[in-house]
Every structure is written in C-alpha cells, then in structure tokens.
Design a protein around this motif. Structure first.
Motif, PDB file in Angstrom:
ATOM      1  N   ALA A  33     -27.099  49.618  24.248  1.00 35.46           N
ATOM      2  CA  ALA A  33     -26.618  49.478  24.935  1.00 35.46           C
ATOM      3  C   ALA A  33     -27.242  49.389  25.595  1.00 35.46           C
ATOM      4  O   ALA A  33     -26.224  47.589  26.471  1.00 35.46           O
ATOM      5  CB  ALA A  33     -26.099  50.838  25.553  1.00 35.46           C
ATOM      6  N   GLU A  34     -28.442  48.700  25.794  1.00 41.13           N
ATOM      7  CA  GLU A  34     -29.075  47.350  26.981  1.00 41.13           C
ATOM      8  C   GLU A  34     -29.120  45.924  26.187  1.00 41.13           C
ATOM      9  O   GLU A  34     -28.577  45.413  27.599  1.00 41.13           O
ATOM     10  CB  GLU A  34     -30.691  47.771  27.056  1.00 41.13           C
ATOM     11  CG  GLU A  34     -31.341  47.647  28.115  1.00 41.13           C
ATOM     12  CD  GLU A  34     -33.266  47.892  28.666  1.00 41.13           C
ATOM     13  OE1 GLU A  34     -33.820  46.787  28.881  1.00 41.13           O
ATOM     14  OE2 GLU A  34     -32.715  48.223  28.447  1.00 41.13           O
ATOM     15  N   LYS A  35     -29.625  45.985  24.956  1.00 40.94           N
ATOM     16  CA  LYS A  35     -29.341  44.456  24.925  1.00 40.94           C
ATOM     17  C   LYS A  35     -27.824  43.846  24.391  1.00 40.94           C
ATOM     18  O   LYS A  35     -27.949  43.009  24.525  1.00 40.94           O
ATOM     19  CB  LYS A  35     -30.162  44.989  23.780  1.00 40.94           C
ATOM     20  CG  LYS A  35     -31.444  45.114  23.512  1.00 40.94           C
ATOM     21  CD  LYS A  35     -32.328  44.743  21.765  1.00 40.94           C
ATOM     22  CE  LYS A  35     -33.532  45.583  21.831  1.00 40.94           C
ATOM     23  NZ  LYS A  35     -34.754  45.444  20.272  1.00 40.94           N
ATOM     24  N   ARG A  36     -26.832  45.294  24.242  1.00 40.13           N
ATOM     25  CA  ARG A  36     -25.734  43.975  24.263  1.00 40.13           C
ATOM     26  C   ARG A  36     -24.896  44.414  25.543  1.00 40.13           C
ATOM     27  O   ARG A  36     -23.811  43.747  25.719  1.00 40.13           O
ATOM     28  CB  ARG A  36     -24.706  45.566  23.283  1.00 40.13           C
ATOM     29  CG  ARG A  36     -25.128  45.584  22.016  1.00 40.13           C
ATOM     30  CD  ARG A  36     -24.999  43.863  21.375  1.00 40.13           C
ATOM     31  NE  ARG A  36     -24.036  44.238  20.691  1.00 40.13           N
ATOM     32  CZ  ARG A  36     -23.533  42.473  20.276  1.00 40.13           C
ATOM     33  NH1 ARG A  36     -24.502  41.567  19.980  1.00 40.13           N
ATOM     34  NH2 ARG A  36     -22.408  41.825  20.164  1.00 40.13           N
ATOM     35  N   GLY A  37     -25.436  45.124  26.430  1.00 36.79           N
ATOM     36  CA  GLY A  37     -24.589  44.992  27.930  1.00 36.79           C
ATOM     37  C   GLY A  37     -23.413  45.734  27.985  1.00 36.79           C
ATOM     38  O   GLY A  37     -22.747  45.501  28.791  1.00 36.79           O
ATOM     39  N   VAL A  38     -22.950  46.770  27.384  1.00 34.75           N
ATOM     40  CA  VAL A  38     -22.476  47.507  27.324  1.00 34.75           C
ATOM     41  C   VAL A  38     -23.033  49.351  27.316  1.00 34.75           C
ATOM     42  O   VAL A  38     -24.071  49.476  27.020  1.00 34.75           O
ATOM     43  CB  VAL A  38     -21.687  47.885  25.444  1.00 34.75           C
ATOM     44  CG1 VAL A  38     -20.971  46.635  25.443  1.00 34.75           C
ATOM     45  CG2 VAL A  38     -22.553  48.424  24.785  1.00 34.75           C
ATOM     46  N   LYS A  39     -21.922  50.436  27.757  1.00 37.58           N
ATOM     47  CA  LYS A  39     -22.751  51.334  27.872  1.00 37.58           C
ATOM     48  C   LYS A  39     -22.952  52.485  26.824  1.00 37.58           C
ATOM     49  O   LYS A  39     -22.445  52.030  26.147  1.00 37.58           O
ATOM     50  CB  LYS A  39     -21.479  52.678  28.894  1.00 37.58           C
ATOM     51  CG  LYS A  39     -21.132  52.250  30.514  1.00 37.58           C
ATOM     52  CD  LYS A  39     -20.561  52.698  31.346  1.00 37.58           C
ATOM     53  CE  LYS A  39     -20.143  51.608  32.487  1.00 37.58           C
ATOM     54  NZ  LYS A  39     -19.743  52.689  32.813  1.00 37.58           N
ATOM     55  N   ARG A  40     -23.526  53.591  27.417  1.00 38.97           N
ATOM     56  CA  ARG A  40     -24.240  54.030  26.228  1.00 38.97           C
ATOM     57  C   ARG A  40     -22.682  54.668  25.610  1.00 38.97           C
ATOM     58  O   ARG A  40     -23.319  55.265  24.111  1.00 38.97           O
ATOM     59  CB  ARG A  40     -24.673  55.614  26.045  1.00 38.97           C
ATOM     60  CG  ARG A  40     -25.147  56.353  25.545  1.00 38.97           C
ATOM     61  CD  ARG A  40     -26.592  56.738  25.834  1.00 38.97           C
ATOM     62  NE  ARG A  40     -27.199  57.835  24.517  1.00 38.97           N
ATOM     63  CZ  ARG A  40     -27.010  59.026  23.872  1.00 38.97           C
ATOM     64  NH1 ARG A  40     -25.732  59.416  24.657  1.00 38.97           N
ATOM     65  NH2 ARG A  40     -27.328  59.508  22.831  1.00 38.97           N
ATOM     66  N   VAL A  41     -21.660  55.236  26.218  1.00 41.04           N
ATOM     67  CA  VAL A  41     -20.137  56.431  25.719  1.00 41.04           C
ATOM     68  C   VAL A  41     -19.732  55.203  25.164  1.00 41.04           C
ATOM     69  O   VAL A  41     -19.240  55.810  23.792  1.00 41.04           O
ATOM     70  CB  VAL A  41     -19.990  56.899  27.229  1.00 41.04           C
ATOM     71  CG1 VAL A  41     -20.523  58.319  27.326  1.00 41.04           C
ATOM     72  CG2 VAL A  41     -19.127  55.367  27.935  1.00 41.04           C
ATOM     73  N   THR A  42     -20.203  53.895  25.041  1.00 38.35           N
ATOM     74  CA  THR A  42     -19.392  52.864  24.260  1.00 38.35           C
ATOM     75  C   THR A  42     -19.658  53.525  22.755  1.00 38.35           C
ATOM     76  O   THR A  42     -18.911  52.620  21.776  1.00 38.35           O
ATOM     77  CB  THR A  42     -19.333  51.281  24.915  1.00 38.35           C
ATOM     78  OG1 THR A  42     -18.628  51.659  26.382  1.00 38.35           O
ATOM     79  CG2 THR A  42     -18.528  50.654  23.933  1.00 38.35           C
ATOM     80  N   LEU A  43     -20.901  53.109  22.914  1.00 34.63           N
ATOM     81  CA  LEU A  43     -22.101  53.210  20.811  1.00 34.63           C
ATOM     82  C   LEU A  43     -21.309  54.643  20.753  1.00 34.63           C
ATOM     83  O   LEU A  43     -20.944  54.860  19.874  1.00 34.63           O
ATOM     84  CB  LEU A  43     -22.844  53.069  21.467  1.00 34.63           C
ATOM     85  CG  LEU A  43     -22.971  51.833  21.731  1.00 34.63           C
ATOM     86  CD1 LEU A  43     -24.771  51.394  22.381  1.00 34.63           C
ATOM     87  CD2 LEU A  43     -22.873  50.396  21.155  1.00 34.63           C
ATOM     88  N   GLN A  44     -21.131  55.807  21.552  1.00 33.27           N
ATOM     89  CA  GLN A  44     -21.246  56.859  21.181  1.00 33.27           C
ATOM     90  C   GLN A  44     -19.551  57.225  20.285  1.00 33.27           C
ATOM     91  O   GLN A  44     -19.168  57.611  19.359  1.00 33.27           O
ATOM     92  CB  GLN A  44     -20.787  57.422  22.380  1.00 33.27           C
ATOM     93  CG  GLN A  44     -22.561  58.044  22.455  1.00 33.27           C
ATOM     94  CD  GLN A  44     -23.029  59.319  23.579  1.00 33.27           C
ATOM     95  OE1 GLN A  44     -22.294  59.100  24.177  1.00 33.27           O
ATOM     96  NE2 GLN A  44     -23.448  60.314  23.546  1.00 33.27           N
ATOM     97  N   TRP A  45     -18.451  56.382  20.952  1.00 27.03           N
ATOM     98  CA  TRP A  45     -17.493  55.991  20.574  1.00 27.03           C
ATOM     99  C   TRP A  45     -17.358  55.660  19.355  1.00 27.03           C
ATOM    100  O   TRP A  45     -16.254  55.267  18.936  1.00 27.03           O
ATOM    101  CB  TRP A  45     -16.100  55.109  21.848  1.00 27.03           C
ATOM    102  CG  TRP A  45     -15.104  55.902  21.303  1.00 27.03           C
ATOM    103  CD1 TRP A  45     -14.076  56.385  21.198  1.00 27.03           C
ATOM    104  CD2 TRP A  45     -14.368  54.155  21.027  1.00 27.03           C
ATOM    105  NE1 TRP A  45     -12.677  56.309  20.448  1.00 27.03           N
ATOM    106  CE2 TRP A  45     -12.832  54.733  20.903  1.00 27.03           C
ATOM    107  CE3 TRP A  45     -14.726  52.994  20.982  1.00 27.03           C
ATOM    108  CZ2 TRP A  45     -11.892  53.576  20.569  1.00 27.03           C
ATOM    109  CZ3 TRP A  45     -13.391  52.157  20.883  1.00 27.03           C
ATOM    110  CH2 TRP A  45     -12.149  52.340  20.781  1.00 27.03           C
TER     111      TRP A  45
END
Length: 83
Positions: A33-45
């Motif tokens: 999430a940090e490296k891609r600039g997205v929120k953790r919840v986006t990855l969880q989805w």
C-alpha cells in the motif's frame, strides 16, 4: 491483542502483486500500500471474491493485462511434511 481503534492485530502475510501476468512486487499489505500509494483497504478488497467477479471474470470490463491481482504467498515452513 487489540490495535488502536479496537481492530484485531494485522496480519504479516506476504502477498505478490501482478498486473496481468507481469510480477510487480511483493510484501505485506502495508508495504505494498505504501509503495503503490493506495490504502490498505483497497488491497484487502482485491482479495475479495467481488473484485475477481468484477474485474477478472467474463464479461471483462477491463482487459486482463491491465488488471491488478493480489495473491497471498503461503509459507511452506508451516506445512508438516510427515502428515
């Protein structure tokens, strides 16, 4: 144990991120999430069946080569080979 806000402890599993068949990176959800600039919840989805149904199943709204896929990498150390 509980984390701030009453949420459970976050997992430290390693995940691999792909764009189509191309490997992009791996790490924990927080690292990706940090490296891609997205929120953790986006990855969880991205781990949910609803993401796969919407983006990876026919009819495809987005070409598969453009879709991001997140896959959990299982540790072989946890598997008991004698069983």
């Amino acid at each position: 144990m509980k984390c701030k806000g009453g949420r459970g402890i976050r997992d430290n599993h390693i995940y691999a991120l792909y764009r189509g068949d191309t490997y992009l990176m791996d790490g924990t959800l927080e690292e990706i999430a940090e490296k891609r600039g997205v929120k953790r919840v986006t990855l969880q989805w991205m781990l949910r069946p609803s993401y796969a149904k919407r983006y990876l199943s026919p009819p495809k709204r987005v070409p598969k080569r453009q879709c991001l896929t997140l896959t959990r990498l299982d540790d072989d150390e946890d598997v008991d080979e004698d069983a």
